[in-house]
Write a protein that holds these residues in place. Structure first.
Motif, mmCIF file in Angstrom:
data_model
loop_
_atom_site.group_PDB
_atom_site.id
_atom_site.type_symbol
_atom_site.label_atom_id
_atom_site.label_comp_id
_atom_site.label_asym_id
_atom_site.label_seq_id
_atom_site.Cartn_x
_atom_site.Cartn_y
_atom_site.Cartn_z
ATOM 1 N N ASP A 88 -1.486 7.420 8.462
ATOM 2 C CA ASP A 88 -0.320 8.040 7.612
ATOM 3 C C ASP A 88 0.104 6.658 6.970
ATOM 4 N N ASP A 89 0.909 6.768 6.004
ATOM 5 C CA ASP A 89 1.481 5.758 5.643
ATOM 6 C C ASP A 89 2.319 4.497 6.414
ATOM 7 N N ALA A 90 3.010 5.186 7.336
ATOM 8 C CA ALA A 90 3.710 4.156 8.263
ATOM 9 C C ALA A 90 2.893 3.437 9.135
ATOM 10 N N PHE A 91 1.700 3.985 9.660
ATOM 11 C CA PHE A 91 0.589 3.325 10.422
ATOM 12 C C PHE A 91 -0.050 2.407 9.686
ATOM 13 N N ILE A 92 -0.230 2.697 8.473
ATOM 14 C CA ILE A 92 -1.247 1.737 7.560
ATOM 15 C C ILE A 92 -0.227 0.569 7.155
ATOM 16 N N ASN A 93 1.261 0.711 6.725
ATOM 17 C CA ASN A 93 1.894 -0.243 6.430
ATOM 18 C C ASN A 93 2.238 -1.165 7.518
ATOM 19 N N GLU A 94 2.143 -0.932 8.583
ATOM 20 C CA GLU A 94 2.337 -1.766 9.824
ATOM 21 C C GLU A 94 1.157 -2.691 9.918
ATOM 22 N N TYR A 95 -0.146 -2.589 9.134
ATOM 23 C CA TYR A 95 -1.331 -3.335 9.456
ATOM 24 C C TYR A 95 -1.739 -3.943 8.267
ATOM 25 N N ARG A 96 -0.891 -3.535 7.065
ATOM 26 C CA ARG A 96 -1.464 -3.954 5.768
ATOM 27 C C ARG A 96 -1.129 -5.571 5.771
ATOM 28 N N ASN A 97 -2.144 -6.116 5.126
ATOM 29 C CA ASN A 97 -2.025 -7.721 4.855
ATOM 30 C C ASN A 97 -1.823 -8.648 6.123
ATOM 31 N N GLY A 150 -9.603 -9.501 7.260
ATOM 32 C CA GLY A 150 -9.358 -8.437 6.659
ATOM 33 C C GLY A 150 -10.028 -6.991 6.918
ATOM 34 N N GLY A 151 -10.360 -6.503 7.886
ATOM 35 C CA GLY A 151 -10.669 -5.227 8.206
ATOM 36 C C GLY A 151 -9.507 -4.528 7.903
ATOM 37 N N HIS A 152 -8.272 -4.866 8.436
ATOM 38 C CA HIS A 152 -7.174 -4.050 8.173
ATOM 39 C C HIS A 152 -6.810 -3.683 6.600
ATOM 40 N N ASN A 153 -7.070 -4.659 5.592
ATOM 41 C CA ASN A 153 -6.988 -4.229 4.113
ATOM 42 C C ASN A 153 -8.006 -3.642 3.934
ATOM 43 N N VAL A 154 -9.488 -3.505 4.228
ATOM 44 C CA VAL A 154 -10.522 -2.658 3.842
ATOM 45 C C VAL A 154 -9.926 -1.085 4.411
ATOM 46 N N ILE A 155 -9.580 -1.057 5.497
ATOM 47 C CA ILE A 155 -8.888 0.388 5.790
ATOM 48 C C ILE A 155 -7.665 0.742 4.896
ATOM 49 N N SER A 156 -6.601 -0.320 4.741
ATOM 50 C CA SER A 156 -5.703 0.098 3.910
ATOM 51 C C SER A 156 -6.157 0.536 2.298
ATOM 52 N N GLY A 157 -7.126 -0.217 1.619
ATOM 53 C CA GLY A 157 -7.633 0.058 0.601
ATOM 54 C C GLY A 157 -8.236 1.350 0.564
ATOM 55 N N LEU A 158 -9.233 1.764 1.542
ATOM 56 C CA LEU A 158 -9.478 2.939 1.588
ATOM 57 C C LEU A 158 -8.798 4.116 1.724
ATOM 58 N N TYR A 159 -7.534 3.903 2.552
ATOM 59 C CA TYR A 159 -6.554 4.873 2.576
ATOM 60 C C TYR A 159 -5.996 5.413 1.339
ATOM 61 N N ASP A 160 -5.438 4.197 0.695
ATOM 62 C CA ASP A 160 -4.521 4.206 -0.608
ATOM 63 C C ASP A 160 -5.532 4.825 -1.795
ATOM 64 N N ALA A 161 -6.762 4.492 -1.666
ATOM 65 C CA ALA A 161 -7.863 5.243 -2.662
ATOM 66 C C ALA A 161 -8.137 6.533 -2.406
ATOM 67 N N LEU A 162 -8.018 6.951 -1.208
ATOM 68 C CA LEU A 162 -8.215 8.571 -0.787
ATOM 69 C C LEU A 162 -7.053 9.303 -1.209
ATOM 70 N N LYS A 163 -5.584 8.705 -0.804
ATOM 71 C CA LYS A 163 -4.349 9.161 -1.282
ATOM 72 C C LYS A 163 -4.173 9.260 -2.727
ATOM 73 N N ALA A 164 -4.690 8.337 -3.557
ATOM 74 C CA ALA A 164 -4.305 8.220 -4.974
ATOM 75 C C ALA A 164 -5.188 9.229 -5.785
ATOM 76 N N VAL A 165 -6.485 9.478 -5.189
ATOM 77 C CA VAL A 165 -7.265 10.954 -5.705
ATOM 78 C C VAL A 165 -6.615 12.093 -5.337
ATOM 79 N N ASN A 166 -6.050 12.355 -4.050
ATOM 80 C CA ASN A 166 -5.478 13.605 -3.774
ATOM 81 C C ASN A 166 -4.588 13.447 -2.412
ATOM 82 N N PRO A 167 -3.372 13.536 -2.556
ATOM 83 C CA PRO A 167 -2.659 13.141 -1.520
ATOM 84 C C PRO A 167 -2.694 14.010 -0.091
ATOM 85 N N GLU A 168 -3.543 15.038 -0.497
ATOM 86 C CA GLU A 168 -3.990 15.930 0.917
ATOM 87 C C GLU A 168 -5.109 15.170 1.597
#
Length: 179
Positions: A125-134, A85-103
């Motif tokens: 970035d999106d491409a890197f995260i999406n390779e590891y998501r789930n 689950g480490g990948h999804n923890v990082i993915s969730g953190l990334y998603d939350a940060l970007k949802a608050v402010n895309p910058e």
């Protein structure tokens, strides 16, 4: 790259979120409570935890976000042994940060705590995260068992954090990782 039907299904999976997160992080507020204290041995515990003992209780509640609107730079490390689950923890953190402010920026320090000391990181970035998501692993940036214990190590990490303008460092690991 050709992906299998199983990989395709994993990439498409939407993890179930706790109720608090279902409306998005922009609807989470911080509520500050009363100062905390231990039930016994207050002075001894205060001496062990001088930076956190007696701080106010913090609770997350539904409401207007109290997050700062300006750009945030957050560092993240994986620490300790392999875990699911480490990948999804990082993915969730990334998603939350970007949802608050895309910058907002998430920096992944490679090899655990040693990545902080060596300033060895990747900017997600999106491409890197999406390779590891789930994908269920704990190796997106590698983990490590280096312990940050000396004043010199803490000073190096502080300098790295300042250099990158980091507002926070998230440690993903077990109890030993967070000492």
């Amino acid at each position: 790259m050709t992906i299998s039907p199983l990989q395709k299904a994993r990439y498409e999976y939407e993890p179930k979120l706790p109720g608090m997160l279902r409306k998005g992080v922009a609807n989470i507020a911080v509520k500050e409570g009363e100062p905390t204290q231990s039930v016994a041995d207050q002075e001894a515990i205060k001496a062990l935890f001088p930076n956190t003992y007696g701080k106010n209780e913090i609770t997350f509640v539904e409401g207007e976000s109290t997050a700062k609107p300006e750009k945030q730079v957050v560092g993240v490390i994986l620490s300790g042994g392999q875990a699911p689950g480490g990948h999804n923890v990082i993915s969730g953190l990334y998603d939350a940060l970007k949802a608050v402010n895309p910058e907002n920026v998430l920096l992944g320090f490679k090899g655990g705590p040693s990545g902080l000391i060596e300033d060895d990181f990747v900017e997600f970035d999106d491409a890197f995260i999406n390779e590891y998501r789930n994908t269920g692993g704990f190796d997106i940036i590698g983990s490590g068992r280096t312990k940050l214990e000396t004043e010199e190590q803490f000073n190096i990490v502080a300098d790295v954090a300042k250099k990158h303008g980091m507002n926070a460092i998230v440690i993903i690991g077990g109890d030993d990782s967070n000492t």
